[in-house]
Each structure stands twice: as C-alpha cells, then as structure tokens.
Design a protein around this motif. Structure first.
Motif, short mmCIF file in Angstrom:
data_model
loop_
_atom_site.label_atom_id
_atom_site.label_comp_id
_atom_site.label_asym_id
_atom_site.label_seq_id
_atom_site.Cartn_x
_atom_site.Cartn_y
_atom_site.Cartn_z
N VAL A 1 6.54 0.59 -5.55
CA VAL A 1 6.48 1.60 -4.50
C VAL A 1 5.08 2.18 -4.49
CG1 VAL A 1 7.38 3.80 -3.66
CG2 VAL A 1 8.91 2.19 -4.79
N LEU A 2 4.42 2.15 -3.33
CA LEU A 2 3.13 2.81 -3.20
C LEU A 2 3.32 4.02 -2.30
CD1 LEU A 2 2.54 -0.53 -2.89
CD2 LEU A 2 0.22 0.31 -3.01
N THR A 3 2.73 5.14 -2.66
CA THR A 3 2.81 6.26 -1.74
C THR A 3 1.41 6.63 -1.29
OG1 THR A 3 2.51 8.09 -3.29
CG2 THR A 3 4.72 7.18 -3.09
N SER A 4 1.33 7.18 -0.09
CA SER A 4 0.04 7.60 0.45
C SER A 4 0.25 8.85 1.30
CB SER A 4 -0.55 6.47 1.29
OG SER A 4 -1.47 6.99 2.21
N ASN A 5 -0.69 9.77 1.19
CA ASN A 5 -0.63 10.96 2.04
C ASN A 5 -1.52 10.83 3.26
OD1 ASN A 5 1.18 12.47 0.51
ND2 ASN A 5 -0.45 13.08 -0.89
N ARG A 6 -1.98 9.64 3.51
CA ARG A 6 -2.82 9.39 4.66
C ARG A 6 -4.08 10.24 4.67
NH1 ARG A 6 -0.99 6.75 8.87
NH2 ARG A 6 -1.88 8.08 10.44
N THR A 7 -4.69 10.47 3.53
CA THR A 7 -5.96 11.17 3.58
C THR A 7 -7.06 10.23 4.04
OG1 THR A 7 -6.40 10.69 1.28
CG2 THR A 7 -5.35 12.78 1.75
N ARG A 8 -6.76 8.94 4.02
CA ARG A 8 -7.68 7.99 4.64
C ARG A 8 -6.87 6.74 5.01
NH1 ARG A 8 -9.14 3.74 1.33
NH2 ARG A 8 -8.43 3.95 -0.81
N ASP A 9 -7.45 5.92 5.83
CA ASP A 9 -6.78 4.69 6.21
C ASP A 9 -6.82 3.70 5.06
OD1 ASP A 9 -5.99 5.30 8.66
OD2 ASP A 9 -7.52 4.18 9.75
N LEU A 10 -5.69 3.12 4.75
CA LEU A 10 -5.70 2.05 3.77
C LEU A 10 -6.14 0.77 4.46
CD1 LEU A 10 -2.34 2.80 1.98
CD2 LEU A 10 -4.64 3.42 1.27
N ALA A 11 -6.68 -0.15 3.67
CA ALA A 11 -7.13 -1.40 4.26
C ALA A 11 -5.94 -2.15 4.86
CB ALA A 11 -7.79 -2.26 3.19
N ASP A 12 -6.19 -2.81 5.97
CA ASP A 12 -5.13 -3.57 6.63
C ASP A 12 -4.52 -4.60 5.70
OD1 ASP A 12 -4.80 -2.39 8.99
OD2 ASP A 12 -6.14 -3.71 10.13
N ALA A 13 -5.39 -5.23 4.90
CA ALA A 13 -4.90 -6.28 4.01
C ALA A 13 -3.85 -5.73 3.05
CB ALA A 13 -6.06 -6.88 3.24
N LEU A 14 -4.08 -4.52 2.56
CA LEU A 14 -3.12 -3.92 1.64
C LEU A 14 -1.82 -3.58 2.37
CD1 LEU A 14 -2.64 -2.92 -1.24
CD2 LEU A 14 -3.45 -0.69 -0.53
N ARG A 15 -1.97 -3.04 3.57
CA ARG A 15 -0.78 -2.73 4.36
C ARG A 15 0.07 -3.96 4.59
NH1 ARG A 15 -0.33 1.94 7.04
NH2 ARG A 15 -2.05 3.35 6.74
N ARG A 16 -0.61 -5.05 4.85
CA ARG A 16 0.13 -6.26 5.18
C ARG A 16 0.93 -6.80 4.01
NH1 ARG A 16 -1.88 -9.55 10.06
NH2 ARG A 16 0.20 -10.31 9.62
N ARG A 17 0.47 -6.51 2.80
CA ARG A 17 1.21 -6.96 1.64
C ARG A 17 2.53 -6.21 1.49
NH1 ARG A 17 -2.41 -9.81 1.74
NH2 ARG A 17 -3.68 -10.80 0.14
N CYS A 18 2.61 -5.05 2.14
CA CYS A 18 3.73 -4.14 1.86
C CYS A 18 4.69 -4.03 3.03
CB CYS A 18 3.19 -2.75 1.57
SG CYS A 18 1.97 -2.69 0.28
#
Lengths: 308, 372
Positions: free
Chosen positions: A167-184
């Motif tokens: 489980v990864l959590t993010s508070n959206r203080t910045r955009d995560l890389a698309d590549a990382l998003r796509r893994r999840c």
C-alpha cells in the motif's frame, strides 16, 4: 456485492475499519492481482489505517516505511553493519584465520523494504507518504515494485519469496511520476458521508453516547463545507469525540465548542475565522440537525451564512 | 451473465475509449480487468464499476472522467437481459464525439469571458499568438534555457538532505571507508566523507496571459517552455492566470516546442480577458501552498494590472510570503522608458516582492540573472 468483497468488508469492520465499498473492492482487487495499491486523499481520512486493517485481516505482519525528503536506500533498503565488519576483520587478523567474509548476509542490516522482500510469509508493506520522497527514490521504488528484487552489489540479487501486499499513500503534495502510478491500482478516499463517519465513531470510540456522537459528526461535516485552510479529517472527529467523552460533556454548547476547537482546527486563522464568523451559522445548523438530520443542518447553516 | 464473451469485448472497447481520452488503459490494465471479471463475476454492477475504476483511473481528475464515460458506455444497465452494449467501431467513434472535452478550458469557456464586465482588450488573444505563431528566433531558445538554468542555480540556497561523496567533510561515508580498508587488511587509513549537496531550487512560474500582456506572449511562451521542458532543473510548475488559474506544467512537458504549443492550446482559453491576480493567486495557494517553502522561488511574469479585488491580492501575497517562498516579480511593462510603478495593483504588490525587475526578453532576463 460479490461475496468475497462483502466478506472482506465485514472482516475489516471487525478490525474497526469501516470500509466503504470502493475501498473494499480496491483492497480485494489489489490482493488478488498482486499489485500495489496507491491511496490518495485528504489528510486524516484513514489512508494509513488501511494497511493496518489489511494486515490484521490477512493475519500477517505490517512493515512500514515512512518516506521523507532525502530518504535513500541505506535507510529504506539495507545498510552494512560497519562496526561488526571492522571488528571481524581485526579478529580474523588477530587469530590468523585469514580474511573474514564481511560482505555476507550476516553483516546486512535489513531496512523495511528488504525486510518485506525477505519475509517468509507475504507481509503488508506500507510505503507511507511517498510524495515526500524525491524523484530519485521514486525511480528506485519503481524498479522494486515491478520486479520485486533488489541487487546488493557485494552480494548479488535478492528476489522476493512472496510478493508483499503493498500500500502506498500520498497526500498529493506533488505529482507522482506516471510510471509509478501505472504500476499501482488507484484508490481515492474522500471524507466519509455522515452515516459512514458515524459508523466509524461508533466502532472506534465505543463509550460515546449516540446522540452526542451524531451531533459531533454533524458539526464536523458542516465545518468541512466552510472555507478553511485545513478541513478536519476523520481522525480529528475521533479525537474530538474522545475529548468530549473525557470532559464528560454530553451537550455541544458554544462554550464547549470554543474551548475544544483546537482539537479540530490546527490553524490559528481557521480557529479565529470560525469563532468570529461561522459559529452562529454552525450552531443554527446544529439546531437544524436536531429537527431534520444532516440535510436540514446544512441548509440551516447555509441560510445563516447567506444572511451575514 | 450469459454473455461472458460479449462483456469482455465490451471491456476492451471501453478501454479503447479510455485510452483515447488519455487514461491508463493499456493491455496490462485490460488483462487485469478481465482477470478481475472472471474472479468476481459481473453479478453486481457496483463491483464491476469499482473494480474497473480502480484499474483504469489514476487521479481524482481521471476518476471524474471515468465516472462520466462509464455512465455513457454502460448506460441502460449492462446486465439486463437485453442490455447488450457492444458497439461497433463507428458507434464508438460517434459516442466519443458526443463526449465533452475535459480540459481546464471547458469551465473557462463556459463562464470565463463574460463575467463581471471585465475589460476585454484587443480582438485576438495573446494565446493565439502564444499557441500558433512560431517563436521568432528559435536559436534564442537554447540560450534562454541556459539562462533559466543559471537563474535556478543562483536562486538555490539550501543544502539538500542528500549527500554526495567528498574527501573532506564531517560525516564519514562508512560504506566506502570500509571498502577501502579491506584493501589494507582492515586498517582504517583513508576516510571517505559525505557532505550535503546544494539543493535544487523549486521554480514556480506564474504568468499573466490577460489582454494587457498580449505583446509579450511569445516571450512568455519561450520562457515557460524553457523552464518546464528541461531536465535537471528540479521541480518546476508553470501556471497561467487571467481571470482564473490554468496549470500548464503538463502541457509544457510535451516534447518539442510545437507539441507543447498544441498541448497548451487545449488548456488555455481562446479569448483574452481581464486579470484578477488576487483571485488567481488565492486559487493557486489553495491548491499548492503545501509545495511552497524556503527552497521555492515564485516567478511572476505580469505587469501587475489587476481588475479584481486588491484586498484579496494583498492577503494572498502575505500568505505566499509566509510560506517562506521568495517572490520575484518580472514585469515587461517596467522595461518601458519612464515607467513608474503607480497603478493601484503594483503598489499593493511591490512591498511584498523580493525582487521587482523589468524583464521583457532574453537580454533583460540575462541582466536580471547577472545581478542576482
């Protein structure tokens, strides 16, 4: 609802985690497909708690990695035990037994990620607030999350015995890389509805009276509609219920609200704004709540706001 | 439930639509979706919906888009006995044509230009220029990139939490020290150190694209492109503002100036409008205040003409400064001979800026950078 998902939802509930349906579906899907789950949403809606609840339901360990700016592999993955290495070199020298093999598993200090990979039983791996780490670390995670293997230059490649439930959590203080998003897989958790939030209060603060809990939740739900720097999250609601329980108050009058506002609002400007401009409207809303539930409460509050 | 084949085809067709809308619906996601379908069945529309959404939508904006597209596609109930929703390619195209475009611009076009009697100047927008004419003097763009890089380096002032190896310093790098010592039988002779490297500055560019900035639009474009498109600059965010805020970062990261220009076109409004700096900055802070800090430099390119609420402007500037960010105001207007900062807007702005400088082209940007 599919029986598997429904069952999961019930089991999470028994752990004190009230999961709305999209949440239960996402968790089930992530564990079936073996993919990491990226959870985003405002602070205090229970993103981190998901991992805890998951580990209780699955009956496995929870391994947590808190991200921060500048986090690197030596604090996330592994570090060599230098003291032991140096000592053993000297020892080997003194005893004349030749060179000690100081780059073996015995000298490796496991940090959370390596711990998760080498666990015999798949643990729940929580990578918390991944948006706080920097791009370099994100790129490293990317590699880890796709191959589930780690190479230690001195030792070789270590492959996961069991792919951890991640489980990864993010508070959206910045955009995560698309590549990382796509893994999840992706899950957005918003503030819960009135009924859900009340359920959460019931589950987490069992001693609180029903009437006061409902009014507290209504109050917080109204607060979230006001223009504030930081709206209170569910954890603030729970804190507030606990506070009032401790103070043994079962009415929500203006002076109780004013004296405990710091539990809900963590910005001085917000507190000032609520005290000076919104309190009347909020109290009117509470009046409306008593007669006609949450819908009426919001109407009343907005009517008073519109007048002023 | 008796049409598993049909349903799978539908999921694939649906994924094609999502893909053409720029969402992540590649073969892998489709494969996962089909696995999930087989596992959970389709007995429940809710499960089906949530499962697909978890797989295909990757951000709050995409969730919104997904909900809409899902409704359109699977409307009428997938599981009703006759609820066949398999569409041919033509029908898919037609369906797509009926979908609204979801840029930021949609909202702007529907409400932006007609509001509250704003001043509208000129018959065409700066953005027409910005997005259509090729930039005059392409070789300049490379120089501009260099200048931006130099600017960023000069603005950086904080040590990073990350460390690099060095022969001097206070914190030893144990890993490398031990490595070296093994060559000398465990004798610690050479110490390797680590020191904190200089952190990169975070640039936030806010550029004014209202009517009064029309003249400078091509420089604005080049400058913002130079900021957003080069690697090794650290985090850069670019926004445009007029009567509302537009985030351009994504669009500008498209490869090549022409591609970026095309992408910008989709984001920015067509017609020029007045300026409400206060309201736009307020929106900016609402969304991005948490990204600001002592290592952030906010570059504003604007003449400071504000037709909005000046009180609000002042409040937002104070809030921006409280975050620790530096505010550098680059005004093309100030480059004009005999310029005096006398308009109401600029008088509110000036006290809050760390720098206020006339920047109108490459040469003036260079001068500004040199003097930093």
């Amino acid at each position: 609802m599919h029986p598997e998902i429904e069952q999961l939802q019930r089991r999470l509930e028994r752990q004190g985690y009230i999961a709305e349906r999209p949440v239960a579906t996402a968790i089930q899907l992530a564990s079936v497909l073996g993919r990491p789950l990226l959870v985003e949403g405002p602070t205090g809606v229970g993103k981190t708690a998901i991992a805890g609840a998951m580990s209780s339901v699955l009956g496995t360990n929870l391994i947590r990695l808190q991200c921060y700016e500048g986090i690197d592999t030596s604090s996330a993955l592994y570090e060599w035990n230098y003291q032991k290495q140096l000592l053993d070199i000297r020892l080997a020298e003194a005893s004349g037994s030749g060179r000690a093999d100081i780059f073996s598993v015995d000298y490796l200090l496991k940090r959370p990620l390596l711990e998760a990979i080498t666990s015999p039983k798949a643990p729940v791996l929580l990578i918390d607030e991944v948006d706080r780490s920097d791009e370099e670390f994100e790129a490293f995670l990317l590699e880890l999350l796709s191959d589930w293997q780690v190479s230690v230059p001195e030792l070789g490649t270590l492959t996961a015995r069991q792919v951890p439930y991640t489980v990864l959590t993010s508070n959206r203080t910045r955009d995560l890389a698309d590549a990382l998003r796509r893994r999840c897989l992706y899950l957005w958790i918003d503030y819960p509805s009135f009924d859900k939030e009340l359920d959460i209060v019931r589950a987490r603060v069992p001693g609180a009276g029903e009437a006061i809990s409902a009014r507290i939740v209504a109050f917080v739900q109204m607060l979230r509609r006001l223009p504030l720097e930081k709206a209170p999250g569910v954890s603030e609601t729970l804190d507030w219920v606990a506070t009032l329980l401790y103070l043994d108050r079962n009415r929500l009058g203006p002076e109780v609200i004013e004296s405990t506002l710091g539990v809900l609002l963590k910005h001085v400007e917000d507190q000032r704004r609520v005290r000076s401009r919104f309190l009347q409207a909020l109290l009117a809303g509470l009046g409306g709540f008593d007669s006609g539930g949450i819908t009426r409460a919001v109407e009343q509050m907005e009517a008073v706001l519109a007048q002023s | 439930m008796s049409y598993p084949g049909l349903l799978e085809e539908n999921v694939m067709a649906f994924a094609r639509i999502l893909r053409s809308e720029g969402m992540r619906a590649g073969p892998r996601e489709v494969g996962d979706a089909l696995t999930a379908l087989r596992r959970f069945g389709i007995a429940d529309r809710g499960d089906f919906f949530h499962a697909l959404r978890t797989l295909f939508a990757g951000s709050p904006a995409e969730i919104e888009r997904f909900d809409h597209l899902f409704d359109r596609y699977f409307r009428g109930g997938l599981l009703e006995e006759n609820g066949r929703t398999d569409l041919g390619p033509d029908e898919t195209d037609r369906l797509r044509a009926t979908l609204p475009r979801f840029g930021l611009n949609l909202v702007a076009w529907s409400q932006g230009s007609e509001t509250e009697g704003e001043i509208r100047q000129g018959s065409y927008s700066p953005l027409e220029v910005l997005t259509e004419s090729p930039p005059p003097g392409i070789p300049e763009s490379a120089q501009l990139k260099l200048t931006v890089r130099r600017l960023a380096r000069k603005l950086s002032r904080r040590r990073s939490r990350r460390r690099r190896i060095s022969t001097r310093g206070r914190v030893p790098d144990l890993r490398r020290t031990v490595h070296r010592s093994t060559q000398r039988g465990g004798e610690l002779m050479d110490l390797v150190f680590r020191r904190r490297r200089l952190d990169r500055v975070r640039l936030v560019v806010l550029m004014d694209v209202s009517g009064s900035m029309e003249l400078h639009s091509s420089f604005l474009f080049q400058f913002s492109h130079a900021c957003a498109s080069q690697r090794g600059l650290g985090r850069v965010e670019v926004f445009a503002f007029s009567t509302r805020l537009y985030r351009l970062t994504r669009a500008l990261q498209v490869r090549g100036a022409r591609g970026a220009r095309q992408a910008l076109k989709r984001v920015l409004p067509r017609r020029s409008t007045g300026t409400r700096i206060g309201a736009c900055f307020h929106d900016f802070l609402d969304l991005y205040a948490h990204q600001l800090g002592s290592q952030t430099a906010v570059l504003v390119l604007s003449d400071g003409w504000d037709t909005g609420d000046l009180d609000l402007l002042e409040r937002t500037l104070i809030r921006l400064k409280q975050s620790g960010a530096r505010l550098l105001w680059l005004s093309p207007l100030a480059a004009a001979p005999g310029y005096r900062p006398t308009t109401a807007g600029i008088r509110v702005i000036l006290p809050h800026t760390d720098r206020f400088a006339p920047v109108v082209d490459l040469a003036s940007l260079r001068r500004f950078t040199d003097r930093l």
